[in-house]
Scaffold this motif. Structure first.
Motif, PDB file in Angstrom:
ATOM      1  N   PRO A  13       0.795  -1.238   0.000  1.00  0.00           N
ATOM      2  CA  PRO A  13       0.000   0.000   0.000  1.00  0.00           C
ATOM      3  C   PRO A  13       0.828   1.288   0.000  1.00  0.00           C
ATOM      4  O   PRO A  13       0.456   2.255  -0.671  1.00  0.00           O
ATOM      5  N   LYS A  14       1.932   1.322   0.703  1.00  0.00           N
ATOM      6  CA  LYS A  14       2.732   2.550   0.771  1.00  0.00           C
ATOM      7  C   LYS A  14       3.357   2.869  -0.581  1.00  0.00           C
ATOM      8  O   LYS A  14       3.409   4.030  -0.995  1.00  0.00           O
ATOM      9  N   ARG A  15       3.832   1.845  -1.291  1.00  0.00           N
ATOM     10  CA  ARG A  15       4.420   2.075  -2.615  1.00  0.00           C
ATOM     11  C   ARG A  15       3.350   2.470  -3.615  1.00  0.00           C
ATOM     12  O   ARG A  15       3.558   3.359  -4.445  1.00  0.00           O
ATOM     13  N   LEU A  16       2.196   1.836  -3.534  1.00  0.00           N
ATOM     14  CA  LEU A  16       1.090   2.192  -4.427  1.00  0.00           C
ATOM     15  C   LEU A  16       0.664   3.640  -4.190  1.00  0.00           C
ATOM     16  O   LEU A  16       0.491   4.411  -5.140  1.00  0.00           O
ATOM     17  N   ALA A  17       0.526   4.013  -2.935  1.00  0.00           N
ATOM     18  CA  ALA A  17       0.128   5.382  -2.595  1.00  0.00           C
ATOM     19  C   ALA A  17       1.184   6.388  -3.048  1.00  0.00           C
ATOM     20  O   ALA A  17       0.850   7.447  -3.598  1.00  0.00           O
ATOM     21  N   ALA A  18       2.449   6.075  -2.836  1.00  0.00           N
ATOM     22  CA  ALA A  18       3.528   6.982  -3.244  1.00  0.00           C
ATOM     23  C   ALA A  18       3.512   7.177  -4.754  1.00  0.00           C
ATOM     24  O   ALA A  18       3.622   8.308  -5.244  1.00  0.00           O
ATOM     25  N   LEU A  19       3.352   6.097  -5.501  1.00  0.00           N
ATOM     26  CA  LEU A  19       3.330   6.204  -6.953  1.00  0.00           C
ATOM     27  C   LEU A  19       2.107   6.989  -7.410  1.00  0.00           C
ATOM     28  O   LEU A  19       2.179   7.762  -8.367  1.00  0.00           O
ATOM     29  N   GLY A  20       0.992   6.821  -6.695  1.00  0.00           N
ATOM     30  CA  GLY A  20      -0.209   7.600  -7.002  1.00  0.00           C
ATOM     31  C   GLY A  20       0.011   9.092  -6.826  1.00  0.00           C
ATOM     32  O   GLY A  20      -0.403   9.897  -7.661  1.00  0.00           O
ATOM     33  N   VAL A  21       0.681   9.465  -5.754  1.00  0.00           N
ATOM     34  CA  VAL A  21       0.992  10.883  -5.528  1.00  0.00           C
ATOM     35  C   VAL A  21       1.907  11.391  -6.639  1.00  0.00           C
ATOM     36  O   VAL A  21       1.675  12.456  -7.219  1.00  0.00           O
ATOM     37  N   LEU A  22       2.933  10.614  -6.956  1.00  0.00           N
ATOM     38  CA  LEU A  22       3.885  11.037  -7.983  1.00  0.00           C
ATOM     39  C   LEU A  22       3.230  11.155  -9.357  1.00  0.00           C
ATOM     40  O   LEU A  22       3.630  11.987 -10.170  1.00  0.00           O
ATOM     41  N   ALA A  23       2.232  10.328  -9.618  1.00  0.00           N
ATOM     42  CA  ALA A  23       1.543  10.366 -10.909  1.00  0.00           C
ATOM     43  C   ALA A  23       0.761  11.661 -11.100  1.00  0.00           C
ATOM     44  O   ALA A  23       0.429  12.027 -12.222  1.00  0.00           O
ATOM     45  N   ASN A  24       0.499  12.348 -10.001  1.00  0.00           N
ATOM     46  CA  ASN A  24      -0.289  13.584 -10.054  1.00  0.00           C
ATOM     47  C   ASN A  24       0.544  14.837  -9.856  1.00  0.00           C
ATOM     48  O   ASN A  24       0.007  15.887  -9.502  1.00  0.00           O
ATOM     49  N   SER A  25       1.860  14.724 -10.060  1.00  0.00           N
ATOM     50  CA  SER A  25       2.726  15.891  -9.914  1.00  0.00           C
ATOM     51  C   SER A  25       3.921  15.759 -10.858  1.00  0.00           C
ATOM     52  O   SER A  25       4.214  14.676 -11.345  1.00  0.00           O
TER      53      SER A  25
END
Length: 105
Positions: A13-25
């Motif tokens: 979950p932490k890697r998925l969430a981090a990649l999600g944040v990065l995908a939006n910036s």
């Protein structure tokens, strides 16, 4: 779709969430990512190292000493992996059978 099609790196979950944040910036600074994910420095470092090693994220460091900052950016491979992973998750959820009502007896 099957569970085997999920990206094992992104099931965390932490890697998925981090990649999600990065995908939006365009670029995301370490401290911002740490605060958004509510994790420790060491935990974030570990998670981001896994993403960098996989080629999903690039890292850039700026400044020196106390002014040193670490920035992350999602790569094309990372964006493709995230898109695929989310597609598999959505398909798995939408294809899930409806459980019959349980009858107490």
């Amino acid at each position: 779709m099957s569970l085997a099609e999920l990206d094992p790196l992104l099931t965390a979950p932490k890697r998925l969430a981090a990649l999600g944040v990065l995908a939006n910036s365009n670029h995301t600074e370490f401290a911002f990512l740490r605060e958004i994910l509510e994790v420790s420095d060491s935990d974030l470092s570990k998670q981001m190292s896994a993403l960098v090693d996989a080629g999903y994220v690039s890292v850039r460091k700026t400044g020196r000493g106390r002014d040193r900052r670490t920035w992350f950016r999602i790569s094309k491979d990372g964006r493709a992996a995230l898109t695929s992973h989310i597609g598999v998750l959505n398909a798995l959820v939408s294809q899930a059978p409806t459980a019959p009502d349980l009858v107490e007896g």
